[in-house]
Design an enzyme around this catalytic site. Structure first.
Site, PDB file in Angstrom:
ATOM      1  N   CYS A 114     -13.528 -46.801 -36.245  1.00 25.42           N
ATOM      2  CA  CYS A 114     -14.316 -46.039 -35.274  1.00 25.42           C
ATOM      3  C   CYS A 114     -15.815 -46.260 -35.435  1.00 25.42           C
ATOM      4  O   CYS A 114     -16.609 -45.853 -34.591  1.00 25.42           O
ATOM      5  CB  CYS A 114     -13.989 -44.566 -35.376  1.00 25.42           C
ATOM      6  N   HIS A 254     -19.548 -40.641 -32.057  1.00 23.44           N
ATOM      7  CA  HIS A 254     -18.182 -41.137 -31.878  1.00 23.44           C
ATOM      8  C   HIS A 254     -17.324 -39.959 -31.405  1.00 23.44           C
ATOM      9  O   HIS A 254     -17.445 -38.845 -31.906  1.00 23.44           O
ATOM     10  CB  HIS A 254     -17.656 -41.696 -33.198  1.00 23.44           C
ATOM     11  N   ASN A 284      -9.985 -40.610 -27.787  1.00 24.00           N
ATOM     12  CA  ASN A 284     -10.652 -41.433 -28.801  1.00 24.00           C
ATOM     13  C   ASN A 284     -10.295 -42.898 -28.546  1.00 24.00           C
ATOM     14  O   ASN A 284      -9.173 -43.319 -28.790  1.00 24.00           O
ATOM     15  CB  ASN A 284     -10.178 -40.969 -30.187  1.00 24.00           C
TER      16      ASN A 284
END
Ligand code: UT7
Length: 346
Positions: A114, A254, A284
């Protein structure tokens, strides 16, 4: 001083939406749990099995090149942040180079989960600041639906597919990447991993039977470390540069969990009006979350806006970058190329 600035943004999102309601038909979950625990309402899924991360990156790249008004041949380097590369070899960067017709560019894939986009952005910035390259394409692209076990309710509700791209070019006016703090370590990596499919556990009947080619996450453990990691590293960068919450136009976090983002913003002293938050629409998307935020907010951004970009991911990997935005998004809103307000690359 020659800095490296973002001069254009592109994106790609698959059309198919997977709603919380549809997920509740697959596993024992419900819309209320997903919304309140994560902030996610729907995510995009690239259902076409013949298309994967490279396809999405190419589409995002094409949009970016058109907006910037440059030809693919002008690109010097392509960095693809992904954990869902189409194949182990060739790299996704090779596929994107050829798909775009970027015949003068070399490139490579970067795996930092990520944090991939943030690490790739900083790598690109170093290339440009050094004077060695002028135009570096950075793409975060992940087809997370291929890593998710759709029988595991603790992970399958979290992720989506998508890609976001930025162009990094030289800037002589003081805009661009100002400062960064980047970290990685493998302490407690077992809480967030995909153990199978690499050289330690190559694909076999056993890896398939054990399901270790799927993403595994101990959410509770990761949640705590993610809040601390992102808040600490963002504060570190802000402090070093004499910034307080009011100086930050946007926190660009993020998008793993709305609750994590709220907690980080609170600790940084940034109000939620100054936080890019689009997890409700896309979930996500791993390496794509940050450039997708930049895409969604591009029109709101003004030359000189202070952004703190922060991420935390598997590895663990984490970091924050102080980015001084280099062009007026109003030009994009007016349908013009950001080129007209972006600094001219030397
Ligand atoms: O992007 C890379 C970094 N990743 C992150 O930053 C993610 C960090 N973690 C998180 O975002 C959160 O931990 C999750 C969203 C993954 C989970 O939220 P949570 O509030 O930490 O829930 P939990 O794991 O503590 O589970 C609470 C309960 C459990 O039931 P019991 O044991 O209390 O009876 C779970 O079994 O919720 C249950 N549960 C679900 N219930 C309905 C777990 N997943 C689901 C689900 N639907 N999808």
């Amino acid at each position: 001083m020659r800095r490296a600035a973002v001069t254009a943004v592109g994106h790609y999102l698959p059309e198919d939406r997977l709603t919380n309601e549809e997920l509740s038909q697959l596993v024992d979950t419900n819309d209320e749990w997903i919304r309140t625990r994560t902030g996610i309402i729907e995510r995009r899924i690239l259902r076409d099995k013949s298309k994967a991360s490279a396809f999405m990156a190419i589409e995002a790249g094409k949009e970016l090149l058109a907006k910037r008004g440059i030809a693919a041949e002008e690109l010097d380097v392509i960095i693809i942040a992904t954990i869902t590369q189409d194949m182990l070899v060739p790299s996704t960067a090779c596929l994107v180079q050829t798909g775009l017709g970027a015949v003068n560019a070399w490139g490579f894939d970067l795996n930092a989960a990520c944090c991939g986009f943030l690490f790739a952005l900083n790598t690109a910035a170093s290339f440009v600041e050094s004077g060695r390259y002028e135009k570096v394409l950075v793409v975060g692209t992940d087809k997370m639906s291929t890593l998710v076990d759709f029988t595991d309710r603790s992970t399958c509700v979290l992720f989506g597919d998508g890609a976001g791209a930025v162009l990094v070019e030289a800037d002589e006016e003081g805009y661009g990447v100002i400062d960064s703090a980047l970290y990685c370590k493998a302490d407690n990596w077992e809480a967030l991993c995909i153990r199978g499919g690499g050289s330690l556990y190559p694909p076999s009947e056993a890896t398939l039977a054990d399901g270790i080619h799927y993403l595994y996450q101990d959410g509770r453990v990761v949640f705590r470390i993610a809040v601390e990691g992102m808040a600490d590293v963002a504060s570190e960068v802000m402090k070093r540069n004499g910034l307080n919450g009011d100086d930050v136009r946007y926190l660009v976090p993020h998008q793993a969990n709305q609750r994590i983002i709220r907690a980080v913003a609170r600790r940084m002293g940034v109000s939620m009006d100054g936080v890019m938050l689009n997890i409700s629409r896309y979930g996500n998307t791993t390496a794509a979350t940050i450039p997708l935020c930049l895409h969604d907010w591009e029109r709101e951004l003004r030359k000189g806006d202070n952004l703190i970009v922060a991420a935390f991911g598997g590895g663990y990997t984490w970091g924050a970058t102080y980015l001084r935005w280099a062009y007026d998004g109003s030009a994009v809103a007016a349908g013009e190329s950001p080129l007209q307000s972006a600094p001219t690359a030397t």
